[in-house]
Design a protein around this motif. Structure first.
Motif, PDB file in Angstrom:
ATOM      1  N   GLN A  99      -7.880  -0.365   4.485  1.00  0.00           N
ATOM      2  CA  GLN A  99      -7.270  -0.225   3.169  1.00  0.00           C
ATOM      3  C   GLN A  99      -7.423  -1.496   2.341  1.00  0.00           C
ATOM      4  N   GLN A 100      -7.331  -2.644   2.952  1.00  0.00           N
ATOM      5  CA  GLN A 100      -7.417  -3.885   2.198  1.00  0.00           C
ATOM      6  C   GLN A 100      -8.842  -4.223   1.768  1.00  0.00           C
ATOM      7  N   VAL A 101      -9.799  -3.848   2.574  1.00  0.00           N
ATOM      8  CA  VAL A 101     -11.184  -4.171   2.260  1.00  0.00           C
ATOM      9  C   VAL A 101     -11.840  -3.083   1.402  1.00  0.00           C
ATOM     10  N   ALA A 102     -11.472  -1.825   1.612  1.00  0.00           N
ATOM     11  CA  ALA A 102     -12.153  -0.733   0.904  1.00  0.00           C
ATOM     12  C   ALA A 102     -11.205   0.395   0.508  1.00  0.00           C
ATOM     13  N   GLY A 103      -9.963   0.079   0.215  1.00  0.00           N
ATOM     14  CA  GLY A 103      -8.983   1.106  -0.131  1.00  0.00           C
ATOM     15  C   GLY A 103      -9.382   1.961  -1.308  1.00  0.00           C
ATOM     16  N   ASP A 104     -10.138   1.403  -2.237  1.00  0.00           N
ATOM     17  CA  ASP A 104     -10.576   2.155  -3.408  1.00  0.00           C
ATOM     18  C   ASP A 104     -11.655   3.178  -3.069  1.00  0.00           C
ATOM     19  N   LEU A 105     -12.265   3.057  -1.901  1.00  0.00           N
ATOM     20  CA  LEU A 105     -13.334   3.974  -1.492  1.00  0.00           C
ATOM     21  C   LEU A 105     -12.887   5.014  -0.466  1.00  0.00           C
ATOM     22  N   LEU A 106     -11.681   4.876   0.045  1.00  0.00           N
ATOM     23  CA  LEU A 106     -11.206   5.764   1.101  1.00  0.00           C
ATOM     24  C   LEU A 106     -10.652   7.069   0.534  1.00  0.00           C
ATOM     25  N   PRO A 107     -10.878   8.182   1.242  1.00  0.00           N
ATOM     26  CA  PRO A 107     -10.257   9.434   0.804  1.00  0.00           C
ATOM     27  C   PRO A 107      -8.751   9.369   1.044  1.00  0.00           C
ATOM     28  N   GLU A 112       0.127   9.456  -3.715  1.00  0.00           N
ATOM     29  CA  GLU A 112       0.864   8.285  -3.214  1.00  0.00           C
ATOM     30  C   GLU A 112       0.007   7.491  -2.225  1.00  0.00           C
ATOM     31  N   ALA A 113      -0.700   8.203  -1.351  1.00  0.00           N
ATOM     32  CA  ALA A 113      -1.575   7.531  -0.379  1.00  0.00           C
ATOM     33  C   ALA A 113      -2.729   6.836  -1.097  1.00  0.00           C
ATOM     34  N   ARG A 114      -3.232   7.461  -2.151  1.00  0.00           N
ATOM     35  CA  ARG A 114      -4.305   6.850  -2.951  1.00  0.00           C
ATOM     36  C   ARG A 114      -3.808   5.563  -3.601  1.00  0.00           C
ATOM     37  N   GLN A 115      -2.610   5.611  -4.171  1.00  0.00           N
ATOM     38  CA  GLN A 115      -2.034   4.429  -4.812  1.00  0.00           C
ATOM     39  C   GLN A 115      -1.814   3.313  -3.801  1.00  0.00           C
ATOM     40  N   ASP A 116      -1.350   3.682  -2.606  1.00  0.00           N
ATOM     41  CA  ASP A 116      -1.122   2.700  -1.548  1.00  0.00           C
ATOM     42  C   ASP A 116      -2.430   2.006  -1.168  1.00  0.00           C
ATOM     43  N   ALA A 117      -3.490   2.791  -1.008  1.00  0.00           N
ATOM     44  CA  ALA A 117      -4.787   2.226  -0.631  1.00  0.00           C
ATOM     45  C   ALA A 117      -5.351   1.346  -1.745  1.00  0.00           C
ATOM     46  N   LEU A 118      -5.168   1.751  -2.990  1.00  0.00           N
ATOM     47  CA  LEU A 118      -5.625   0.919  -4.111  1.00  0.00           C
ATOM     48  C   LEU A 118      -4.850  -0.393  -4.172  1.00  0.00           C
ATOM     49  N   THR A 119      -3.553  -0.317  -3.960  1.00  0.00           N
ATOM     50  CA  THR A 119      -2.715  -1.517  -3.967  1.00  0.00           C
ATOM     51  C   THR A 119      -3.150  -2.476  -2.868  1.00  0.00           C
TER      52      THR A 119
END
Length: 173
Positions: A99-107, A112-119
């Protein structure tokens, strides 16, 4: 029993036990008393707050970007809270890294999970970056260099500063 409670509470939360917790534990003759204390401490918000500090120190968390121009980072707290949540929810370390390295690319299975990964990708920007510069190509190179160094230090336990200037094609990392 009092000494054990004080030590385990400090170790897990960084805080001393309150008088009510001390009295409850000292007067609890149950064989499971220690187990209940540890479970309560692991479930407390203070557990994540204490242990997240170590990670936040490692990745250079601050409420500003760099130290030269002191540019405020008004939403940095979102990353801080993400790290605390990760510790408090016992997030698997491999997911924490991804999530920290590629959270913007993860499904993501939910908004809420998308926002968490982007954060989580705040990891890549927070720290010693000098973003006030007129040379935007240099800024881009500096940001990429900063990200490579952070990934190396945080996840590989080694410095990778040499990769900015050198290409070691035949030296495995």
């Amino acid at each position: 029993r009092h000494t054990w409670l004080r030590r385990v509470t400090f170790d897990l939360t960084g805080l001393p036990p309150v008088p009510e917790e001390i009295a409850a534990f000292v007067n609890d003759p149950s064989a499971l008393a220690r187990e209940r204390v540890v479970d309560r401490l692991l479930d407390s918000v203070a557990f994540g707050e204490k242990w997240a500090r170590h990670w936040l120190d490692l990745v250079g968390y601050a409420d500003q970007l760099g130290t030269v121009n002191d540019v405020p980072a008004p939403h940095a707290w979102r990353y801080r809270d993400y790290v605390i949540r990760a510790f408090n929810t016992d997030r698997p370390f491999d997911q924490f890294i991804r999530q920290q390295v590629a959270g913007d690319l993860l499904p993501a299975e939910s908004p809420e999970a998308r926002q968490d990964a982007l954060t989580a990708t705040g990891f890549l920007l927070l720290g010693e970056i000098h973003i006030v510069t007129s040379d935007k190509l240099q800024l881009r190179a500096d940001i990429v260099d900063h990200q490579i160094q952070k990934v190396g230090a945080a996840f590989l336990g080694q410095t990778l500063g040499c990769v900015r200037c050198h290409d070691h094609k035949f030296d495995p990392i």
